[in-house]
Design a protein around this motif. Structure first.
Motif, PDB file in Angstrom:
ATOM      1  N   PRO A  70      -8.506   6.488  13.663  1.00 24.43           N
ATOM      2  CA  PRO A  70      -9.145   5.809  12.524  1.00 24.43           C
ATOM      3  C   PRO A  70      -9.551   6.759  11.409  1.00 24.43           C
ATOM      4  O   PRO A  70      -9.453   6.410  10.228  1.00 24.43           O
ATOM      5  CB  PRO A  70     -10.365   5.131  13.156  1.00 24.43           C
ATOM      6  N   ALA A  71     -10.023   7.968  11.767  1.00 23.96           N
ATOM      7  CA  ALA A  71     -10.398   8.933  10.731  1.00 23.96           C
ATOM      8  C   ALA A  71      -9.183   9.358   9.913  1.00 23.96           C
ATOM      9  O   ALA A  71      -9.250   9.435   8.673  1.00 23.96           O
ATOM     10  CB  ALA A  71     -11.060  10.152  11.375  1.00 23.96           C
ATOM     11  N   ILE A  72      -8.074   9.605  10.581  1.00 22.59           N
ATOM     12  CA  ILE A  72      -6.852   9.982   9.861  1.00 22.59           C
ATOM     13  C   ILE A  72      -6.369   8.824   8.988  1.00 22.59           C
ATOM     14  O   ILE A  72      -5.977   9.016   7.828  1.00 22.59           O
ATOM     15  CB  ILE A  72      -5.765  10.414  10.864  1.00 22.59           C
ATOM     16  N   LEU A  73      -6.402   7.601   9.537  1.00 26.83           N
ATOM     17  CA  LEU A  73      -5.981   6.430   8.764  1.00 26.83           C
ATOM     18  C   LEU A  73      -6.871   6.222   7.541  1.00 26.83           C
ATOM     19  O   LEU A  73      -6.389   5.814   6.478  1.00 26.83           O
ATOM     20  CB  LEU A  73      -6.004   5.189   9.651  1.00 26.83           C
ATOM     21  N   ALA A  74      -8.169   6.485   7.682  1.00 26.59           N
ATOM     22  CA  ALA A  74      -9.073   6.314   6.547  1.00 26.59           C
ATOM     23  C   ALA A  74      -8.693   7.252   5.410  1.00 26.59           C
ATOM     24  O   ALA A  74      -8.676   6.843   4.236  1.00 26.59           O
ATOM     25  CB  ALA A  74     -10.511   6.567   6.985  1.00 26.59           C
ATOM     26  N   PHE A  75      -8.368   8.497   5.734  1.00 27.22           N
ATOM     27  CA  PHE A  75      -7.972   9.441   4.685  1.00 27.22           C
ATOM     28  C   PHE A  75      -6.617   9.060   4.083  1.00 27.22           C
ATOM     29  O   PHE A  75      -6.426   9.162   2.869  1.00 27.22           O
ATOM     30  CB  PHE A  75      -7.915  10.860   5.253  1.00 27.22           C
ATOM     31  N   VAL A  76      -5.694   8.609   4.924  1.00 26.61           N
ATOM     32  CA  VAL A  76      -4.364   8.264   4.423  1.00 26.61           C
ATOM     33  C   VAL A  76      -4.416   7.004   3.571  1.00 26.61           C
ATOM     34  O   VAL A  76      -3.879   6.963   2.445  1.00 26.61           O
ATOM     35  CB  VAL A  76      -3.384   8.089   5.602  1.00 26.61           C
ATOM     36  N   LEU A  77      -5.078   5.944   4.074  1.00 28.70           N
ATOM     37  CA  LEU A  77      -5.136   4.679   3.343  1.00 28.70           C
ATOM     38  C   LEU A  77      -5.961   4.794   2.069  1.00 28.70           C
ATOM     39  O   LEU A  77      -5.807   3.976   1.155  1.00 28.70           O
ATOM     40  CB  LEU A  77      -5.720   3.584   4.231  1.00 28.70           C
ATOM     41  N   GLY A  78      -6.844   5.796   1.995  1.00 30.73           N
ATOM     42  CA  GLY A  78      -7.625   5.984   0.778  1.00 30.73           C
ATOM     43  C   GLY A  78      -6.775   6.300  -0.442  1.00 30.73           C
ATOM     44  O   GLY A  78      -7.221   6.123  -1.579  1.00 30.73           O
ATOM     45  N   PHE A  79      -5.548   6.756  -0.230  1.00 30.03           N
ATOM     46  CA  PHE A  79      -4.637   7.074  -1.337  1.00 30.03           C
ATOM     47  C   PHE A  79      -3.635   5.944  -1.580  1.00 30.03           C
ATOM     48  O   PHE A  79      -2.643   6.152  -2.279  1.00 30.03           O
ATOM     49  CB  PHE A  79      -3.883   8.372  -1.038  1.00 30.03           C
ATOM     50  N   THR A  80      -3.896   4.764  -1.010  1.00 30.46           N
ATOM     51  CA  THR A  80      -2.984   3.635  -1.181  1.00 30.46           C
ATOM     52  C   THR A  80      -3.748   2.434  -1.732  1.00 30.46           C
ATOM     53  O   THR A  80      -4.980   2.444  -1.819  1.00 30.46           O
ATOM     54  CB  THR A  80      -2.325   3.252   0.159  1.00 30.46           C
ATOM     55  N   ASN A  81      -3.013   1.394  -2.066  1.00 35.07           N
ATOM     56  CA  ASN A  81      -3.621   0.138  -2.528  1.00 35.07           C
ATOM     57  C   ASN A  81      -3.563  -0.923  -1.425  1.00 35.07           C
ATOM     58  O   ASN A  81      -3.416  -2.118  -1.704  1.00 35.07           O
ATOM     59  CB  ASN A  81      -2.911  -0.372  -3.788  1.00 35.07           C
ATOM     60  N   ALA A  82      -3.656  -0.478  -0.161  1.00 29.98           N
ATOM     61  CA  ALA A  82      -3.520  -1.384   0.979  1.00 29.98           C
ATOM     62  C   ALA A  82      -4.606  -2.456   0.955  1.00 29.98           C
ATOM     63  O   ALA A  82      -5.751  -2.202   0.572  1.00 29.98           O
ATOM     64  CB  ALA A  82      -3.601  -0.596   2.287  1.00 29.98           C
ATOM     65  N   ARG A  83      -4.206  -3.656   1.338  1.00 23.00           N
ATOM     66  CA  ARG A  83      -5.136  -4.774   1.480  1.00 23.00           C
ATOM     67  C   ARG A  83      -5.079  -5.276   2.909  1.00 23.00           C
ATOM     68  O   ARG A  83      -4.087  -5.096   3.613  1.00 23.00           O
ATOM     69  CB  ARG A  83      -4.799  -5.895   0.501  1.00 23.00           C
ATOM     70  N   LEU A  84      -6.167  -5.908   3.352  1.00 20.89           N
ATOM     71  CA  LEU A  84      -6.251  -6.345   4.739  1.00 20.89           C
ATOM     72  C   LEU A  84      -5.182  -7.382   5.064  1.00 20.89           C
ATOM     73  O   LEU A  84      -4.501  -7.299   6.079  1.00 20.89           O
ATOM     74  CB  LEU A  84      -7.649  -6.910   5.027  1.00 20.89           C
TER      75      LEU A  84
END
Length: 317
Positions: free
Chosen positions: A55-69
């Protein structure tokens, strides 16, 4: 003569063989112990990787995207857009201010009150076990239950305002505690200190009981007063405990969430909004997963920096 010589040489050749055999069996047992240790650690490591590292890695990666739930479109890289938006977001800045205010008040007050309670119950008299249980009881009670209970106490017609009305003979009317921007966060602070002070009292108490009684006896023989006993024996003996409590209370204060989610939903007028609450609301209610991940990543870095500074400042010199 020749037979004695041959027997001696046979014994000498047999001793190294037995020693090497024992070394091999010892090394085999060590390998088995290591394998058993790794086998016992594997479930914990897998859970840590699954629920913390990934989850920590995903948080950093998704922070640079426009991902929506929930979105039919795949996430796209947007660079630092979420982070630049974050530091221009008045709600995020207000959340940071609220968390800082909460931590500055809670950390010294809660730790000091917990130390006072630990000193009071660290006596060999009848009834101390009862008081330890009473002080620790709120800790084992669910924070959701505690928050719901205190919501009724904080209502305009709740117990606190009834007491104020009775004491002042109706001259002073109590406020609507959690619906007033000026009293909402102080109300959360009082609740939080009351709920968690027992936990840190136990930690202080464990530290107090590691201090040798011989030190106190020697200080008393030298004519030390109670204040001097605390200053020169108790307080230095609590160094490791003090550092642990400082770090744990700070992290808990910065991650304030449950009380806010149950009692105020970040209101009124964002007066009780926190970083964790904003990240959860942004990610699950507003479904902006990328922006929520950016909030979580920045919060992680802030907590890491503060904890590192505390560890550096309290290190053994």
């Amino acid at each position: 003569m020749s037979s004695n010589t041959s027997m001696a040489s046979a014994v000498k050749s047999h001793v190294p063989a037995r020693a090497s055999g024992s070394q091999k069996s010892r090394s085999r047992r060590d390998r088995q112990k290591n394998l058993m240790g790794y086998a016992l650690l594997t479930p914990a490591i897998l859970l840590l990787v699954l629920f913390v590292v990934i989850p920590a890695i995903l948080a950093f990666v998704l922070g640079f995207t426009n991902a929506r739930l929930i979105s039919p479109n795949p996430p796209e890289l947007v660079g630092f857009t979420n982070f630049t938006r974050l530091f221009a977001d008045p709600v995020f800045l207000r959340s940071l201010t609220n968390v800082a205010f909460f931590a500055v008040i809670v950390v010294p007050v809660q730790s000091g009150l917990a130390l006072i309670l630990a000193l009071l119950v660290n006596t060999k008299i009848r009834g101390t076990t009862f008081f330890r249980t009473i002080y620790f009881f709120p800790v084992v009670t669910s924070m959701v239950v505690v928050s719901l209970l205190w919501m009724f106490l904080y209502r305009r017609d709740g117990l606190f305002n009834v007491i104020i009305d009775k004491i002042t003979f109706g001259i002073i009317q109590g406020p609507d505690w959690i619906n007033d921007p000026t009293t909402a966060m102080p109300s959360i602070i009082v609740l939080s200190i009351w709920q968690a002070v027992g936990f840190h009292m136990i930690i202080w108490l464990s530290g107090l009981q590691t201090i040798s009684e011989e030190l106190y006896e020697a200080a008393r023989l030298d004519g030390a007063s109670r204040g001097q006993l605390f200053r020169y024996v108790t307080w230095p003996g609590l160094t490791a405990t003090r550092n642990l409590i400082l770090v744990t209370i700070t992290i808990q204060a910065l991650s304030l969430f449950t009380q806010i989610d149950v009692m105020t939903k970040g209101g009124p007028l964002n007066a009780t909004s926190t970083v964790v609450f904003q990240a959860v609301r942004t990610g699950f209610t507003q479904q902006e997963t990328g922006y929520a991940s950016a909030i979580s990543a920045v919060f992680f870095l802030i907590v890491l920096i503060i904890s590192s500074i505390q560890r550096f400042a309290t290190r053994e010199k």
